[in-house]
Design a protein around this motif. Structure first.
Motif, PDB file in Angstrom:
ATOM      1  N   ASN A 109       0.826  -1.209   0.000  1.00  0.00           N
ATOM      2  CA  ASN A 109       0.000   0.000   0.000  1.00  0.00           C
ATOM      3  C   ASN A 109       0.859   1.258   0.000  1.00  0.00           C
ATOM      4  N   GLU A 119     -11.810   2.309   3.040  1.00  0.00           N
ATOM      5  CA  GLU A 119     -10.929   1.153   3.151  1.00  0.00           C
ATOM      6  C   GLU A 119     -11.183   0.195   2.000  1.00  0.00           C
ATOM      7  N   ILE A 137      -7.036  -3.561   3.059  1.00  0.00           N
ATOM      8  CA  ILE A 137      -7.162  -3.275   4.492  1.00  0.00           C
ATOM      9  C   ILE A 137      -8.186  -4.201   5.133  1.00  0.00           C
ATOM     10  N   ARG A 187      -7.656  -6.768   8.321  1.00  0.00           N
ATOM     11  CA  ARG A 187      -8.518  -6.856   9.509  1.00  0.00           C
ATOM     12  C   ARG A 187      -9.011  -8.289   9.707  1.00  0.00           C
ATOM     13  N   ILE A 234      -4.983   1.385  12.090  1.00  0.00           N
ATOM     14  CA  ILE A 234      -4.441   2.069  10.922  1.00  0.00           C
ATOM     15  C   ILE A 234      -4.772   3.545  11.040  1.00  0.00           C
ATOM     16  N   VAL A 277       0.598   1.545  10.286  1.00  0.00           N
ATOM     17  CA  VAL A 277      -0.158   0.321  10.543  1.00  0.00           C
ATOM     18  C   VAL A 277       0.450  -0.353  11.761  1.00  0.00           C
TER      19      VAL A 277
END
Length: 317
Positions: A239, A276, A280, A284, A296, A306
């Protein structure tokens, strides 16, 4: 006492109090109504409504808290449960909601675990096929190109050598993709070595400079936990390259109270108000598998940070 009877008795109490004041008090009503009497009646009505509203607000406050909890609950972000308060049906409703959340989170974690296990198995299969099928095919093509280049006229050899380099670069890229799909270093050499390899690979193939900080006294972790830590680090660095426009990132794995912390921070543009994405959400879901906490947010100064805290019991898993 049920909610119906509680509200009924609250209203009845206010009405009986108003009736008693009218019967026993010195106030009388004339015909036509005098201004003073109208003001007294208006004041009494206002007092009655105020008392009724206050009593209802106190009685229904647990329902308001439950409504807020319902509107903010996210199964990917387990949080505190609404406190069981109130009486009768209200307390039962809050308790039922908490039980439902426990069941839904357990079912979500179980289904996510099955989905991610299937995903990892599919990644291993694809990586194996890339290595065995396409990798071997390109290797054979390289050998054939070398044989043809040795026998070709001198004016064609530069072009054939260029094709050889392009094929070799494609073979290296396929091997790199296979390693990302199936981190063999993680299984063979452990978490720290695989994170070092990940950081080196990011630095070699992108403009991202990765600083590494790893504690030497990490507790023992099971394979599932190590895989979660590796995948979260991989997604965080990816990312940073794809979305954050970062030039520098820090990858940290350290011992923390009650477990270990994985930190990925970059100096990019930050996550801002962007929704998100699948990456992401995947982080999770992986965090839920091992009971970890994922946070985050903005990094100190600028960029994105993060943090994954993985609890470890009795010094190991």
């Amino acid at each position: 006492m049920s909610l119906f009877w509680r509200i009924f008795l609250l209203n009845a109490t206010v009405l009986f109090a108003a009736a008693g004041l009218l019967l026993l008090g010195p106030v009388t009503i004339s015909t036509p109504v005098l201004l003073t009497e109208a003001l007294i009646l208006a004041g009494g009505l206002a007092a009655m409504l105020t008392a009724n509203a206050a009593l209802l607000r106190v009685g229904l406050a647990p329902l308001q808290r439950l409504t807020r909890a319902m509107s903010t609950t996210d199964l990917l972000r387990p949080g505190r449960r609404p406190v069981v308060s109130g009486h009768g049906e209200i307390a039962g409703l809050i308790q039922t909601f908490n039980t439902m959340l426990d069941r839904l989170e357990a079912e979500r974690a179980a289904s996510s675990g099955l989905a991610l296990s299937a995903q990892e198995a599919e990644r291993r299969r694809i990586a194996q096929e890339l290595h065995d099928e396409i990798g071997q095919t390109l290797t054979a093509v390289l050998l054939e190109l070398k044989r043809v280049a040795d026998q070709a006229p001198s004016d064609l050899r530069p072009q054939l050598h260029q094709v050889q380099e392009t094929t070799r670069a494609s073979l290296d890229e396929i091997r790199r993709i296979a390693r990302r799909l199936r981190p063999g270093v993680l299984e063979e050499l452990g978490l720290i070595s695989s994170l070092k390899a990940l950081a080196n690979e990011m630095a070699e193939h992108t403009d991202l400079t990765v600083e590494r900080h790893f504690d030497s006294d990490l507790p023992a972790l099971d394979h599932e936990t190590e895989l979660v830590l590796y995948r979260v680090a991989q997604e965080g660095l990816t990312n940073a390259v794809r979305h954050s426009e970062a030039r520098r990132a820090e990858l940290t794995l350290r011992t923390a109270p009650g477990g270990v912390d994985l930190l990925v921070a970059d100096d990019g543009i930050g996550i801002g108000a962007a929704a998100e994405g699948a990456g992401i959400r995947g982080m999770r879901e992986r965090a839920l598998l091992v009971g970890a906490e994922l946070v985050i947010g903005p990094a100190p100064g600028r960029g994105t940070r993060v943090r994954l805290h993985v609890p470890v019991k009795n010094g190991g898993s």
